[in-house]
Structures are given as structure tokens and as C-alpha cells.
Design a protein around this motif. Structure first.
Motif, PDB file in Angstrom:
ATOM      1  N   UNK A   6     -16.879  11.592   3.917  1.00  0.00           N
ATOM      2  CA  UNK A   6     -15.708  10.977   4.356  1.00  0.00           C
ATOM      3  C   UNK A   6     -15.554   9.832   3.591  1.00  0.00           C
ATOM      4  N   UNK A   8     -13.124   6.527   3.154  1.00  0.00           N
ATOM      5  CA  UNK A   8     -12.218   5.611   3.924  1.00  0.00           C
ATOM      6  C   UNK A   8     -11.977   4.383   3.040  1.00  0.00           C
ATOM      7  N   UNK A   9     -11.212   3.547   3.510  1.00  0.00           N
ATOM      8  CA  UNK A   9     -10.514   2.497   2.451  1.00  0.00           C
ATOM      9  C   UNK A   9      -9.611   2.846   1.511  1.00  0.00           C
ATOM     10  N   UNK A  10      -9.531   1.988   0.418  1.00  0.00           N
ATOM     11  CA  UNK A  10      -8.855   2.178  -0.685  1.00  0.00           C
ATOM     12  C   UNK A  10      -7.337   1.638  -0.548  1.00  0.00           C
ATOM     13  N   UNK A  11      -6.580   1.366  -1.622  1.00  0.00           N
ATOM     14  CA  UNK A  11      -5.423   0.595  -1.487  1.00  0.00           C
ATOM     15  C   UNK A  11      -4.625   1.083  -0.428  1.00  0.00           C
ATOM     16  N   UNK A  12      -4.697   2.529  -0.112  1.00  0.00           N
ATOM     17  CA  UNK A  12      -3.518   2.952   0.880  1.00  0.00           C
ATOM     18  C   UNK A  12      -4.319   3.031   2.258  1.00  0.00           C
ATOM     19  N   UNK A  13      -5.706   2.982   2.249  1.00  0.00           N
ATOM     20  CA  UNK A  13      -6.271   2.879   3.661  1.00  0.00           C
ATOM     21  C   UNK A  13      -6.318   4.026   4.313  1.00  0.00           C
ATOM     22  N   UNK A  14      -6.314   5.337   3.504  1.00  0.00           N
ATOM     23  CA  UNK A  14      -6.005   6.444   4.243  1.00  0.00           C
ATOM     24  C   UNK A  14      -7.510   7.239   4.279  1.00  0.00           C
ATOM     25  N   UNK A  15      -7.896   7.817   5.437  1.00  0.00           N
ATOM     26  CA  UNK A  15      -9.094   8.402   5.537  1.00  0.00           C
ATOM     27  C   UNK A  15      -8.967  10.052   5.034  1.00  0.00           C
ATOM     28  N   UNK A  52     -10.180  -3.012  -1.790  1.00  0.00           N
ATOM     29  CA  UNK A  52      -9.459  -2.006  -2.289  1.00  0.00           C
ATOM     30  C   UNK A  52     -10.376  -0.679  -2.673  1.00  0.00           C
ATOM     31  N   UNK A  53     -11.494  -0.839  -2.737  1.00  0.00           N
ATOM     32  CA  UNK A  53     -12.429   0.150  -3.290  1.00  0.00           C
ATOM     33  C   UNK A  53     -12.583   1.328  -2.124  1.00  0.00           C
ATOM     34  N   UNK A  54     -12.774   2.328  -2.452  1.00  0.00           N
ATOM     35  CA  UNK A  54     -13.064   3.480  -1.435  1.00  0.00           C
ATOM     36  C   UNK A  54     -14.403   3.335  -1.031  1.00  0.00           C
ATOM     37  N   UNK A  56     -17.650   5.633   1.062  1.00  0.00           N
ATOM     38  CA  UNK A  56     -18.061   6.923   1.364  1.00  0.00           C
ATOM     39  C   UNK A  56     -19.144   7.114   2.098  1.00  0.00           C
TER      40      UNK A  56
ATOM     41  N   UNK B 143      -6.322   5.787  -6.445  1.00  0.00           N
ATOM     42  CA  UNK B 143      -6.559   4.238  -5.962  1.00  0.00           C
ATOM     43  C   UNK B 143      -6.318   3.382  -7.117  1.00  0.00           C
ATOM     44  N   UNK B 144      -6.494   2.115  -6.656  1.00  0.00           N
ATOM     45  CA  UNK B 144      -6.355   0.929  -7.574  1.00  0.00           C
ATOM     46  C   UNK B 144      -7.358  -0.019  -6.749  1.00  0.00           C
ATOM     47  N   UNK B 145      -8.027  -0.921  -7.678  1.00  0.00           N
ATOM     48  CA  UNK B 145      -8.825  -1.913  -7.064  1.00  0.00           C
ATOM     49  C   UNK B 145      -8.996  -3.056  -7.891  1.00  0.00           C
ATOM     50  N   UNK B 188     -14.224  -9.698   3.278  1.00  0.00           N
ATOM     51  CA  UNK B 188     -13.318  -8.409   3.235  1.00  0.00           C
ATOM     52  C   UNK B 188     -13.808  -7.656   4.623  1.00  0.00           C
ATOM     53  N   UNK B 197      -6.386  -8.974   2.655  1.00  0.00           N
ATOM     54  CA  UNK B 197      -5.361  -7.723   2.401  1.00  0.00           C
ATOM     55  C   UNK B 197      -3.778  -8.181   2.698  1.00  0.00           C
ATOM     56  N   UNK B 237       3.519   2.887   1.005  1.00  0.00           N
ATOM     57  CA  UNK B 237       2.368   2.859   1.710  1.00  0.00           C
ATOM     58  C   UNK B 237       2.311   2.064   2.811  1.00  0.00           C
ATOM     59  N   UNK B 238       3.252   0.950   2.737  1.00  0.00           N
ATOM     60  CA  UNK B 238       3.122  -0.178   3.727  1.00  0.00           C
ATOM     61  C   UNK B 238       4.598  -0.661   3.715  1.00  0.00           C
ATOM     62  N   UNK B 270     -12.781   1.560   7.073  1.00  0.00           N
ATOM     63  CA  UNK B 270     -12.033   0.804   6.350  1.00  0.00           C
ATOM     64  C   UNK B 270     -12.324  -0.825   6.459  1.00  0.00           C
ATOM     65  N   UNK B 275      -6.734  -2.469   6.096  1.00  0.00           N
ATOM     66  CA  UNK B 275      -5.590  -2.027   5.547  1.00  0.00           C
ATOM     67  C   UNK B 275      -4.701  -1.656   6.623  1.00  0.00           C
TER      68      UNK B 275
END
Lengths: 88, 356
Positions: A6, A8-15, A52-54, A56, B143-145, B188, B197, B237-238, B270, B275
Motif C-alpha cells: 500500500x 500513500x502520500x506523495x505530491x498527489x496524496x493518492x493511495x 511529499x514523499x511516498x 509504504x 512524484x516530486x518531493x 508534517x 502542505x 491535482x488540487x 498520508x 494532502x
């Protein structure tokens, strides 16, 4: 062996989640070796990641470990991308 | 913090202090070294914030005034995951053939520009910190971080996302995580994480608006427009204008952002929904900026910047704490009873955040 990932997170926040059941697969041994090494490098608690990191969750036959970008082991990275790509 | 080598572990500032203390005593220098440096940096930041708060002064001035020019370096990971990768463009060099490298370079410049010209801030740390970014990280990476020291951009898999350097607001978003780290250092996780965020979305969007010369009425208020692959049903995305409406796709699902406290999402995933619930302070900023009209970075952005960098915002601040400080900042900068302090109060009221 049931391998679940699984993300989660990331810039998009999409799981995203996916699962591979290795029973009956011709490459089962390879999956088992990879999964064991990935779990061995995991953490018992959710690590604090970077903004913004994923992050897991890797669950292998009920045993769950945690990991977060960018600090994944090579085995974790390979396992995660294979499960998310090939899993259902 | 600039002394970290590329291969050393990076300790994000959200590592709890007791864990850092334990790591700092570890016999293994690979573990104790970075932890000690993080502790040192954290104590310096705390001291600087305290000085700023108690004396309403900026931190001690640097011996030499920082430059008004950015110091950018772009690295290419060549689809690997070792950071930073190979240096491909340094400050002042002409654009090369790789459009991703060129976009990252100009996005860093746009971000540097807004902070300097609108808020007189010299780079991320306010002291001329060199701006580093790595592109082509991993394969098909969606992704980007910000890793505590630099930005990292993936190319996207081409099915859901395309190149993460496509949106200048995404570049501004990542760099603003750096600004937050050097200032309020919002934890965070949970509400402070959603504020963290939201700071990145607010200033990311302002960087885009500033570079396009748009007014609040002209701006799209989207984050990550141009990031979704063709075939994905969505605009971005948002959406700060209408949280929860940025996308609705059979693969991606539906944008989960709430716009008011009535729909606040409680979750452990998350990082506690950072986010997701950022939609609420994002929407408050949008309401405030559009109520004032004109260029959003001038008044609304200035007030948000004053709160982020003023030294009173706590690391574990909740929405209501932040909201209260914006009202105070609006009064201090634009006068009591003025349009600004009334408008900011009303914006928070509209999203259901109480001001204590």
C-alpha cells in the motif's frame, strides 16, 4: 505467499494498493526471496518521511513493515514497483 | 545542513527529538553524524525563531549580504535513485536540449523571484541558499518531493502523470517546503502537516500567478495543472477555488479534498491526511485573496508570509492558531478595522475555522 503493498502520500496524496499471490506462479521462489529481503530491511513503525514523499506498507503473509521514500532498500524498491505493476 | 554527503541518510525535521537524541549517541557514525547535525540545526532554528519572536527582529544579519541572483544547479538522475545525480546545468549556463532540465531551471528562478521581489527573501533560507534540483528520478516515477535539502522530480509514468516539472506551481510547492522548514517548521502530520502542505500550495500558486502577471480573478487556482496524462479525467491535482473538484477519474478516483471543517477527514494515512485537509486553509486563502482582488501575492500573500516567517507560528499549530495569527498580521500590516482584517476573518469563518 501473499504480498501486499500500500502506497500513500506523495505530491498527489493518492493511495495505491496491490497484491500478488505467489501460489502456483512459476517465479514464486524469486518473489519469496525478494519479499523476505524487503521485509528484513523494513521498519516496525511508520518512519517519518520527507514532505511529499511516498510512504509504504509492505505486508507479507500478515507480517507488516513500513518504509518511506527516498530511503528504500534496493529490494524494497524492486518489490514495491513489481507488486504495484503486476499485482491486482 | 549543507554538509551532508549524498549517500548519508537524510533526517527530515519531523523525526521526534527523543529519537534524534538516541541516534546521536549511536556508535555508528553513519547514524550519529546526521542526527547530531540535525539536532544542531534544529537548536539554531529554535534560537533564531525565539529571537525573532521576542525582539521582533530578523535573525542576526549575515556577514555578507546574500546575492539578488539565484544559484541554481540541476542534476540528472538518469532514471536511477542515487541523489543528486550528474550535474547537467549550473547557474548562468545556456539552456540545453533537455526540456525537463530547462523547466526545472526556470521554475527555480521563478520561485526565487517571487520570494525576493515580493517578500525581500533571499532564497529558501533567507540567506542565499543554493537551489538544487534532480530530475529524471527513478523510472516512470509518479512524484516530486523535497528531501530536506533539494527538490526531486520524477518523469511520471505517462499513463497517469507526465513530467512533474511541467507545472511551475509544483516546483514552487517543493521549494516552499524548504522555506517552511527554515521558518515555522510545521510538523508534517495532521493539522500542522496540512498547514505545511497548504503553505506550499499557496506560494506555489502565487509563483505561477506572479510569473504570469495574473490577478486573483484571472488565476486558475489549480495545483498541478498540466500534470495529468491525456486520458485522465481531471484538470489538475488540487483546486484552491473549489477543493474536491480537481479530478474525478475511474483510475485515480475522485479528488478527496474538503473545503470546510464540516468535511474534515480524520485518517492516519498520508501523514494524517496532509494532502487532504490542506483544502480547508487553501480555500480560506482563495476566498481572502479574491475578496481583496488585485495581485494575490501583494496583500493576501504578504499576510501569509508574515505568519509563516514571523516566529509566532508554532511547529504544532492547528488551523485555528494559524487563522488567529493571520488576523493579527493583517491588523499589524494594514491597520485595525481595515478591509484586510475583516476579509481574512470572513474567509476563515466561511471555511468553518474558528478564530479564538
Amino acid at each position: 505467499m501473499r504480498i501486499q503493498v500500500r502506497r500513500t502520500g506523495g505530491f498527489a496524496g493518492i493511495e495505491r494498493r496491490a497484491e500478488v499471490d505467489t501460489a502456483g506462479r512459476p517465479d514464486a521462489d524469486e518473489w519469496h526471496a525478494l519479499a523476505e529481503r524487503a521485509v528484513a530491511g523494513g521498519r516496525g513503525a511508520r518512519p517519518s518521511g520527507v514532505p511529499d514523499g511516498f510512504s509504504y506498507e509492505i505486508t507479507v503473509d500478515g507480517e507488516r513493515v513500513y518504509a518511506a521514500d527516498p530511503r528504500l532498500t534496493a529490494e524494497q524498491r524492486t518489490l514495491i514497483s513489481r507488486v504495484l505493476k503486476e499485482g491486482a | 545542513m549543507t554538509t551532508h554527503g549524498g549517500s548519508e541518510p537524510v533526517f527530515c525535521t519531523v523525526v521526534p527529538p527523543h529519537v534524534l537524541d538516541r541516534l546521536a549517541r549511536n556508535d555508528d557514525p553513519a547514524l550519529s553524524g546526521p542526527a547530531r547535525r540535525t539536532l544542531l540545526r534544529d537548536s539554531e532554528l529554535r534560537a533564531r525563531r525565539r529571537v525573532t519572536t521576542e525582539f521582533r527582529l530578523a535573525a542576526a544579519p549575515a556577514a555578507k549580504a546574500p546575492s539578488d541572483q539565484p544559484l541554481r544547479t540541476i542534476y540528472d538522475c538518469a532514471h536511477g535513485t542515487d541523489l543528486p545525480g550528474a550535474k547537467v546545468r549550473s547557474e548562468g549556463q545556456d539552456p540545453g536540449r533537455d526540456a525537463t532540465v530547462n523547466r526545472a531551471y526556470s521554475g527555480l528562478g521563478a520561485t526565487f523571484d517571487l520570494y525576493l521581489k515580493a517578500y525581500q527573501r533571499h532564497s529558501i533560507d533567507g540567506d542565499g541558499l543554493p537551489l538544487d534540483a534532480s530530475v529524471h528520478y527513478d523510472e516512470g516515477y509518479n512524484n516530486a518531493f523535497w528531501n530536506g535539502e533539494q527538490m526531486v522530480f520524477g518523469d511520471g509514468d505517462g499513463e497517469i502523470f507526465v513530467d512533474f516539472t511541467n507545472s511551475v506551481d509544483v516546483i514552487g510547492h517543493e521549494l516552499t517546503h524548504g522555506v517552511t522548514q527554515y521558518t515555522a517548521n510545521l510538523t508534517y502530520y495532521g493539522q500542522p502537516g496540512a498547514l505545511n502542505e497548504s503553505m506550499s500550495d499557496v506560494f506555489g500558486s502565487l509563483i505561477k500567478q506572479y510569473s504570469l502577471g495574473q490577478t486573483a480573478a484571472e488565476a486558475d487556482w489549480l495545483i498541478g495543472a498540466g500534470l495529468l496524462a491525456p486520458g485522465v479525467t481531471g484538470a489538475a491535482l488540487r483546486s484552491m477555488k473549489a477543493p474536491g473538484t480537481a479530478y474525478d477519474d475511474d483510475v485515480l478516483g475522485k479528488d478527496p479534498q474538503p473545503s470546510t471543517m464540516d468535511d474534515y477527514v480524520r485518517t492516519g494515512r498520508d501523514n494524517g491526511g496532509v494532502h487532504i485537509n490542506s483544502g480547508i486553509p487553501n480555500h480560506a486563502f482563495y476566498l481572502f485573496a479574491t475578496a481583496l482582488g488585485g495581485h494575490a501575492w501583494e496583500k493576501a500573500g504578504q499576510i501569509w508570509y508574515d505568519v509563516l516567517t514571523g516566529g509566532e507560528l508554532q511547529e504544532k499549530a492547528f488551523f485555528t492558531d494559524f487563522a488567529g495569527l493571520t488576523v493579527k498580521a493583517a491588523r499589524e500590516r494594514f491597520g485595525d478595522g481595515g478591509d484586510e482584517s475583516q476579509a481574512v476573518k470572513k474567509a476563515w469563518e466561511q471555511v468553518g475555522v474558528r478564530i479564538l
